[in-house]
Design a protein around this motif. Structure first.
Motif, PDB file in Angstrom:
ATOM      1  N   GLU A 174      -2.979   4.336  -1.089  1.00  0.00           N
ATOM      2  CA  GLU A 174      -4.005   4.339  -0.040  1.00  0.00           C
ATOM      3  C   GLU A 174      -4.952   3.155  -0.181  1.00  0.00           C
ATOM      4  OE1 GLU A 174      -7.242   7.331   2.019  1.00  0.00           O
ATOM      5  OE2 GLU A 174      -5.840   8.106   0.533  1.00  0.00           O
ATOM      6  N   SER A 175      -5.216   2.748  -1.416  1.00  0.00           N
ATOM      7  CA  SER A 175      -6.123   1.616  -1.630  1.00  0.00           C
ATOM      8  C   SER A 175      -5.563   0.334  -1.010  1.00  0.00           C
ATOM      9  CB  SER A 175      -6.403   1.407  -3.116  1.00  0.00           C
ATOM     10  OG  SER A 175      -5.207   1.066  -3.810  1.00  0.00           O
ATOM     11  N   HIS A 176      -4.245   0.203  -0.967  1.00  0.00           N
ATOM     12  CA  HIS A 176      -3.655  -0.991  -0.364  1.00  0.00           C
ATOM     13  C   HIS A 176      -3.980  -1.041   1.126  1.00  0.00           C
ATOM     14  CE1 HIS A 176      -0.562  -3.744   1.201  1.00  0.00           C
ATOM     15  NE2 HIS A 176      -0.811  -4.380   0.069  1.00  0.00           N
ATOM     16  N   ALA A 177      -3.741   0.054   1.823  1.00  0.00           N
ATOM     17  CA  ALA A 177      -4.047   0.099   3.259  1.00  0.00           C
ATOM     18  C   ALA A 177      -5.546  -0.086   3.495  1.00  0.00           C
ATOM     19  CB  ALA A 177      -3.571   1.418   3.851  1.00  0.00           C
ATOM     20  N   THR A 178      -6.366   0.534   2.674  1.00  0.00           N
ATOM     21  CA  THR A 178      -7.822   0.415   2.806  1.00  0.00           C
ATOM     22  C   THR A 178      -8.263  -1.030   2.613  1.00  0.00           C
ATOM     23  OG1 THR A 178      -8.125   2.679   2.043  1.00  0.00           O
ATOM     24  CG2 THR A 178     -10.034   1.226   1.906  1.00  0.00           C
ATOM     25  N   ASN A 179      -7.718  -1.706   1.625  1.00  0.00           N
ATOM     26  CA  ASN A 179      -8.075  -3.106   1.364  1.00  0.00           C
ATOM     27  C   ASN A 179      -7.569  -4.041   2.457  1.00  0.00           C
ATOM     28  OD1 ASN A 179      -9.513  -2.562  -0.987  1.00  0.00           O
ATOM     29  ND2 ASN A 179      -7.681  -2.677  -2.258  1.00  0.00           N
ATOM     30  N   ILE A 180      -6.394  -3.746   3.008  1.00  0.00           N
ATOM     31  CA  ILE A 180      -5.869  -4.529   4.131  1.00  0.00           C
ATOM     32  C   ILE A 180      -6.828  -4.410   5.320  1.00  0.00           C
ATOM     33  CG2 ILE A 180      -4.055  -4.494   5.919  1.00  0.00           C
ATOM     34  CD1 ILE A 180      -3.060  -5.955   3.493  1.00  0.00           C
ATOM     35  N   ARG A 181      -7.287  -3.196   5.577  1.00  0.00           N
ATOM     36  CA  ARG A 181      -8.228  -2.971   6.690  1.00  0.00           C
ATOM     37  C   ARG A 181      -9.546  -3.695   6.425  1.00  0.00           C
ATOM     38  NH1 ARG A 181      -9.703  -3.100  11.470  1.00  0.00           N
ATOM     39  NH2 ARG A 181     -10.605  -1.277  12.447  1.00  0.00           N
ATOM     40  N   ALA A 182     -10.053  -3.598   5.195  1.00  0.00           N
ATOM     41  CA  ALA A 182     -11.312  -4.259   4.832  1.00  0.00           C
ATOM     42  C   ALA A 182     -11.203  -5.776   4.947  1.00  0.00           C
ATOM     43  CB  ALA A 182     -11.732  -3.862   3.423  1.00  0.00           C
ATOM     44  N   ALA A 183      -9.992  -6.293   4.768  1.00  0.00           N
ATOM     45  CA  ALA A 183      -9.766  -7.743   4.886  1.00  0.00           C
ATOM     46  C   ALA A 183      -9.713  -8.188   6.346  1.00  0.00           C
ATOM     47  CB  ALA A 183      -8.484  -8.135   4.158  1.00  0.00           C
ATOM     48  N   GLY A 184      -9.765  -7.229   7.287  1.00  0.00           N
ATOM     49  CA  GLY A 184      -9.822  -7.577   8.699  1.00  0.00           C
ATOM     50  C   GLY A 184      -8.608  -7.216   9.521  1.00  0.00           C
ATOM     51  N   MET A 225      -6.355   1.897  12.596  1.00  0.00           N
ATOM     52  CA  MET A 225      -5.542   0.709  12.812  1.00  0.00           C
ATOM     53  C   MET A 225      -4.124   1.119  13.176  1.00  0.00           C
ATOM     54  SD  MET A 225      -5.062  -1.005   9.073  1.00  0.00           S
ATOM     55  CE  MET A 225      -4.578  -0.065   7.646  1.00  0.00           C
ATOM     56  N   THR A 226      -3.461   0.278  13.948  1.00  0.00           N
ATOM     57  CA  THR A 226      -2.076   0.505  14.309  1.00  0.00           C
ATOM     58  C   THR A 226      -1.219   0.339  13.058  1.00  0.00           C
ATOM     59  OG1 THR A 226      -2.521  -0.346  16.505  1.00  0.00           O
ATOM     60  CG2 THR A 226      -0.213  -0.281  15.825  1.00  0.00           C
ATOM     61  N   VAL A 227      -0.231   1.204  12.886  1.00  0.00           N
ATOM     62  CA  VAL A 227       0.651   1.133  11.716  1.00  0.00           C
ATOM     63  C   VAL A 227       2.092   1.004  12.190  1.00  0.00           C
ATOM     64  CG1 VAL A 227       1.499   2.344   9.670  1.00  0.00           C
ATOM     65  CG2 VAL A 227      -0.934   2.443  10.261  1.00  0.00           C
ATOM     66  N   ARG A 242       6.699  13.048   3.582  1.00  0.00           N
ATOM     67  CA  ARG A 242       5.493  12.777   2.790  1.00  0.00           C
ATOM     68  C   ARG A 242       4.926  11.385   3.089  1.00  0.00           C
ATOM     69  NH1 ARG A 242       7.800  12.991  -1.791  1.00  0.00           N
ATOM     70  NH2 ARG A 242       8.026  10.770  -2.068  1.00  0.00           N
ATOM     71  N   GLU A 243       5.792  10.382   3.105  1.00  0.00           N
ATOM     72  CA  GLU A 243       5.308   9.004   3.241  1.00  0.00           C
ATOM     73  C   GLU A 243       4.964   8.642   4.683  1.00  0.00           C
ATOM     74  OE1 GLU A 243       7.569   6.365   0.706  1.00  0.00           O
ATOM     75  OE2 GLU A 243       7.392   7.795  -0.939  1.00  0.00           O
ATOM     76  N   SER A 244       5.662   9.217   5.653  1.00  0.00           N
ATOM     77  CA  SER A 244       5.266   8.967   7.045  1.00  0.00           C
ATOM     78  C   SER A 244       3.933   9.648   7.345  1.00  0.00           C
ATOM     79  CB  SER A 244       6.353   9.409   8.024  1.00  0.00           C
ATOM     80  OG  SER A 244       6.527  10.805   7.993  1.00  0.00           O
ATOM     81  N   ALA A 245       3.665  10.781   6.706  1.00  0.00           N
ATOM     82  CA  ALA A 245       2.356  11.432   6.864  1.00  0.00           C
ATOM     83  C   ALA A 245       1.249  10.533   6.317  1.00  0.00           C
ATOM     84  CB  ALA A 245       2.342  12.782   6.156  1.00  0.00           C
ATOM     85  N   LEU A 246       1.515   9.824   5.227  1.00  0.00           N
ATOM     86  CA  LEU A 246       0.533   8.865   4.702  1.00  0.00           C
ATOM     87  C   LEU A 246       0.274   7.753   5.708  1.00  0.00           C
ATOM     88  CD1 LEU A 246       1.596   8.340   0.974  1.00  0.00           C
ATOM     89  CD2 LEU A 246      -0.545   9.327   1.806  1.00  0.00           C
ATOM     90  N   LEU A 247       1.342   7.222   6.297  1.00  0.00           N
ATOM     91  CA  LEU A 247       1.180   6.131   7.265  1.00  0.00           C
ATOM     92  C   LEU A 247       0.392   6.600   8.482  1.00  0.00           C
ATOM     93  CD1 LEU A 247       4.732   4.580   6.917  1.00  0.00           C
ATOM     94  CD2 LEU A 247       2.578   3.611   6.087  1.00  0.00           C
ATOM     95  N   SER A 264      -4.720  -8.847  14.204  1.00  0.00           N
ATOM     96  CA  SER A 264      -4.750  -9.310  12.819  1.00  0.00           C
ATOM     97  C   SER A 264      -3.841  -8.368  12.036  1.00  0.00           C
ATOM     98  CB  SER A 264      -6.173  -9.251  12.261  1.00  0.00           C
ATOM     99  OG  SER A 264      -7.025 -10.076  13.024  1.00  0.00           O
ATOM    100  N   ILE A 265      -2.787  -8.909  11.447  1.00  0.00           N
ATOM    101  CA  ILE A 265      -1.730  -8.093  10.844  1.00  0.00           C
ATOM    102  C   ILE A 265      -1.740  -8.245   9.335  1.00  0.00           C
ATOM    103  CG2 ILE A 265       0.757  -7.631  10.809  1.00  0.00           C
ATOM    104  CD1 ILE A 265       0.774  -9.126  13.610  1.00  0.00           C
ATOM    105  N   GLY A 266      -1.823  -7.108   8.649  1.00  0.00           N
ATOM    106  CA  GLY A 266      -1.728  -7.058   7.188  1.00  0.00           C
ATOM    107  C   GLY A 266      -0.380  -6.494   6.808  1.00  0.00           C
ATOM    108  N   LEU A 267       0.221  -7.053   5.773  1.00  0.00           N
ATOM    109  CA  LEU A 267       1.579  -6.673   5.384  1.00  0.00           C
ATOM    110  C   LEU A 267       1.607  -5.818   4.126  1.00  0.00           C
ATOM    111  CD1 LEU A 267       3.303 -10.135   5.893  1.00  0.00           C
ATOM    112  CD2 LEU A 267       3.111  -8.258   7.530  1.00  0.00           C
TER     113      LEU A 267
END
Length: 132
Positions: free
Chosen positions: A28-38, A69-71, A55-60, A16-19
């Motif tokens: 971070e809330s975007h990734a968290t909400n994508i995960r919560a959506a399945g 989840m796989t990123v 900085r941003e790859s550390a976030l990913l 299940s892939i979130g974009l």
């Protein structure tokens, strides 16, 4: 695309892939909400330059670890200039749990495709394929 709270998930095989696009990766809330959506995979495309990459790859990687989840991160090829920003390249894939599976180089050797596959036993194999 526009801001919103309706997180669409794409099903492919048993994933299940979130974009995410551009600045989504810094929220971070975007990734968290994508995960919560399945989503079990978070796929993000953006143009990152050298000064932002660490900085941003550390976030990913944090999302892969904390959200289990796989990123997938797709950047422009090294040397591409858009909106007066020069891309560093380094498209990457982190397994759920945070292990870096594959990362494109940051040199100007041309375009590359970053590929990873999950094996039947749950382990990952990654590689970078030069396109030229």
């Amino acid at each position: 695309f526009q801001p919103g709270t309706d997180y669409r998930i794409i099903s492919h095989a048993d994933m299940s892939i979130g974009l995410g696009i551009c600045a989504d990766l810094t929220e971070e809330s975007h990734a968290t909400n994508i995960r919560a959506a399945g989503a079990t995979v978070y796929a993000v495309g953006a143009l990152l330059r050298e000064t932002a990459f660490a900085r941003e790859s550390a976030l990913l990687q944090k999302y892969a670890t904390a959200l289990n989840m796989t990123v997938l991160f797709a950047n422009f090829a090294p040397g591409y200039v858009g909106s007066n920003l020069e891309s560093v390249g380094k498209s990457s894939i982190w397994a759920n749990g945070g292990e870096l599976i594959a990362q494109a180089p940051d040199n100007e050797d041309g375009e590359a495709l970053v590929v990873a596959e999950v094996r039947a036993d749950g382990s990952w194999r990654g590689q970078v394929l030069s396109l030229f």
